[in-house]
Design an enzyme around this catalytic site. Sequence first.
Site, short mmCIF file in Angstrom:
data_model
loop_
_atom_site.label_atom_id
_atom_site.label_comp_id
_atom_site.label_asym_id
_atom_site.label_seq_id
_atom_site.Cartn_x
_atom_site.Cartn_y
_atom_site.Cartn_z
N LYS A 57 -30.69 24.17 23.17
CA LYS A 57 -29.57 23.51 22.80
C LYS A 57 -29.58 22.57 21.49
CE LYS A 57 -27.30 25.13 26.16
NZ LYS A 57 -26.26 26.18 25.85
N TYR B 195 -35.94 17.93 32.47
CA TYR B 195 -35.22 19.13 32.68
C TYR B 195 -35.14 20.02 31.35
CZ TYR B 195 -31.04 21.75 33.10
OH TYR B 195 -30.19 22.93 32.95
N SER C 285 -18.95 26.56 30.15
CA SER C 285 -20.08 26.65 31.21
C SER C 285 -18.84 27.31 32.69
CB SER C 285 -20.73 25.71 31.86
OG SER C 285 -19.81 24.58 32.09
N CYS D 284 -18.12 30.23 33.33
CA CYS D 284 -16.85 31.31 32.96
C CYS D 284 -17.63 32.64 33.00
CB CYS D 284 -16.16 30.77 31.86
SG CYS D 284 -15.28 29.43 31.75
N ASP E 33 -26.51 33.20 25.54
CA ASP E 33 -26.27 32.01 25.29
C ASP E 33 -25.91 31.48 23.91
OD1 ASP E 33 -25.87 29.43 26.64
OD2 ASP E 33 -27.64 28.79 25.60
N HIS F 224 -22.30 29.12 20.45
CA HIS F 224 -22.70 29.11 21.95
C HIS F 224 -21.95 30.55 22.31
CE1 HIS F 224 -22.37 26.93 26.03
NE2 HIS F 224 -23.61 27.51 25.74
N ARG G 190 -28.34 18.59 31.76
CA ARG G 190 -28.20 18.02 30.48
C ARG G 190 -27.66 16.55 30.46
NH1 ARG G 190 -25.00 20.01 27.40
NH2 ARG G 190 -24.03 21.80 28.83
N ARG H 30 -32.67 26.97 37.92
CA ARG H 30 -32.60 28.00 36.84
C ARG H 30 -33.66 28.76 37.08
NH1 ARG H 30 -28.87 27.12 32.34
NH2 ARG H 30 -27.81 25.18 32.92
C1 OXD Z 1 -25.51 25.26 29.04
C2 OXD Z 1 -26.88 26.27 29.33
O1 OXD Z 1 -25.63 24.27 29.70
O2 OXD Z 1 -26.90 27.16 28.66
O3 OXD Z 1 -24.83 25.66 28.44
O4 OXD Z 1 -27.85 25.89 30.02
MN MN Z 2 -25.33 27.58 27.22
#
Ligand code: OXD
Ligand code: MN
Length: 605
Positions: free
Chosen positions: A214, A205, A256, A258, A285, A234, A76, A382
């Site tokens: 997102k 991406y 992220s 965690c 997520d 989130h 991102r 991913r």
């Molecule tokens: C993020 C994802 O970047 O879930 O938080 O991909």
């Molecule tokens: Mn995420």
Amino acid sequence: MALTNNKNVLAWVDEMVALTKPDKVVWIDGSKEQLDALTSEVTTLPDGDPNKMYYLNDEKLPGCLYHRTLPNDVARVEDRTFICTSTKEAAGPTNNWMAPDEMKAMLTPLYDGVMKGRTMYVIPYSMGPIGSPLAKVGVELTDSIYVVLNMNIMTRMGAAAFENLGDTSDDFVRGLHSKADVDPEKRYIVHFPEENTIWSINSAYGGNVLLGKKCFALRIASFQGKNEGWMAEHMLILGVQKPDGETKYITAAFPSACGKTNLAMLIPPEGYQKDGYKVFTVGDDIAWMKPGKDGRLYAINPENGFFGVAPGTNEKSNPNALACTRKNTIFTNVAMNNEDNTVWWEKLDKNPPVDATEWKGAKVNGPEYIAEGGNLAHPNSRFTAPAENCPCISPEFNNPEGVPISAIIFGGRRASTTPLVYQSFDWTHGTYIGSAVSSETTAAATGAVGVLRHDPMAMKPFIGYNVGDYWAHWLEMGEKLGDKAPKIFNVNWFKQDEEGNFIWPGFGDNMRVLDWIIKRCEGTVDAEETAIGYLPKKGDINIEGIEDEVTPEIMDKLLAVDKDLWTKEIAEMRRYYNDDIAAKGGNIPAALYAELDKIEAKLNK
Ligand code: OXD
Ligand code: MN
């Protein structure tokens, strides 16, 4: 053929076709025949074509596909992500902003004729189970088959998504995506929340181009939630089934790195399994949450799959996530094992393939490449896996009403200061705790180690409006929910000793903390009142089976509230509120400043 009579959808598609000038327009109905034909189109492209996808080993990874994006297009792009509200103040201090007209004037020439020689795919999709009162419709226009195939996994895609839109409703999110030339200098991910519109250009991406995720389900949806009385967060959603058969649902927001996906798919320790505890995954997520008829807060996972980070996922760390990826999954930017046409990534196992193709496409000797310091898979590579593949998917996953939430958990990666777990005094204090979420950078990321990054509610990159108004919305939701509101907790799995070793085992053993949280929600366990919140009393975190690892001294450390460290923490939060938020145009609710004052007074008592 158009799949709807909705005049707003048809008018907008016409307008975008006139702008981007594709050779052909194809409406995605979601049928197997159509998806098979598109898959065949991209898998028969020559090697080196940027749209190329590969079939994988049909026995070991049936239905799975492989793709790589350009090396400049693997994550991102927060610095090129914009919230274009009519005033700068409405976007607030955590977002890049430009006036909508100015942004459109800048981007229109980039979109003008961009799909000449290409096909435009019109993707209808639902975020949330079709027909759910919490679900919403989106339409994404894209020139990428990769996007179509990913959206098929991540959303409820196809003609059925239009079922509840009718002929005149305007309640759908308009997403326009073009890969264009994948030029990083002209890459923009832009949101017009007041127009339910997203424009994404020059990226391929996932996080930038799967516009349901997102862009819609967090940035646009958080804005909609504020105006319509619900929340887009989130957060993972999990259910803990207790031995008596009742299931308690919990959401959790972590920045992220965690372990959100790991917690969502947790396997309880043996003792808990013997006693009859089970954990079910509703989402990993994103959570959309709205008060239900009984006044409690209900959550759905708007997604239909997992877009997970591959490296680090293995039989030990998260066997359920690994199992999700064994069929009908798309892998992006992992490494290929050319011996058997399968995939590999760092920490999958200890045997990197000798005949490998690394994520950028070069043939290499895997072990040698790694020994020289290379990454076979990109660290942000991913898997896009269907939720139905998950061995522990919740039986309520498709429940249109969602699941009732008992507890909300915040957390971050903190070496000291923050105890293993504590409970907020009430919703307002819990909102303060959410606003204070922060995480320390690790050696895995570039930059200095141990630097504190503020990430309120783990939503910093995803709040589609002014963060101060977002906090005010949290407080309003608390007022609306009253005594039916979920209880709010904070956890920290990452406390360290003086040598930098983690002192809590984490992973499945986090069940022991969930157990205390559930008992607090049920009112069956007492707690210690401290300046920062309610902490477990000695002996109330069950450590049966890990007594050797978590000695009474270690438990004391895990649950310590150090006055000096907390005084520093409060000072840093005051600085953050004043300098990073208020001074930059964020209206911080007075109730949150009052929480700071209260904690400070209690610490000084
Ligand atoms: C993020 C994802 O970047 O879930 O938080 O991909
Ligand atoms: Mn995420």
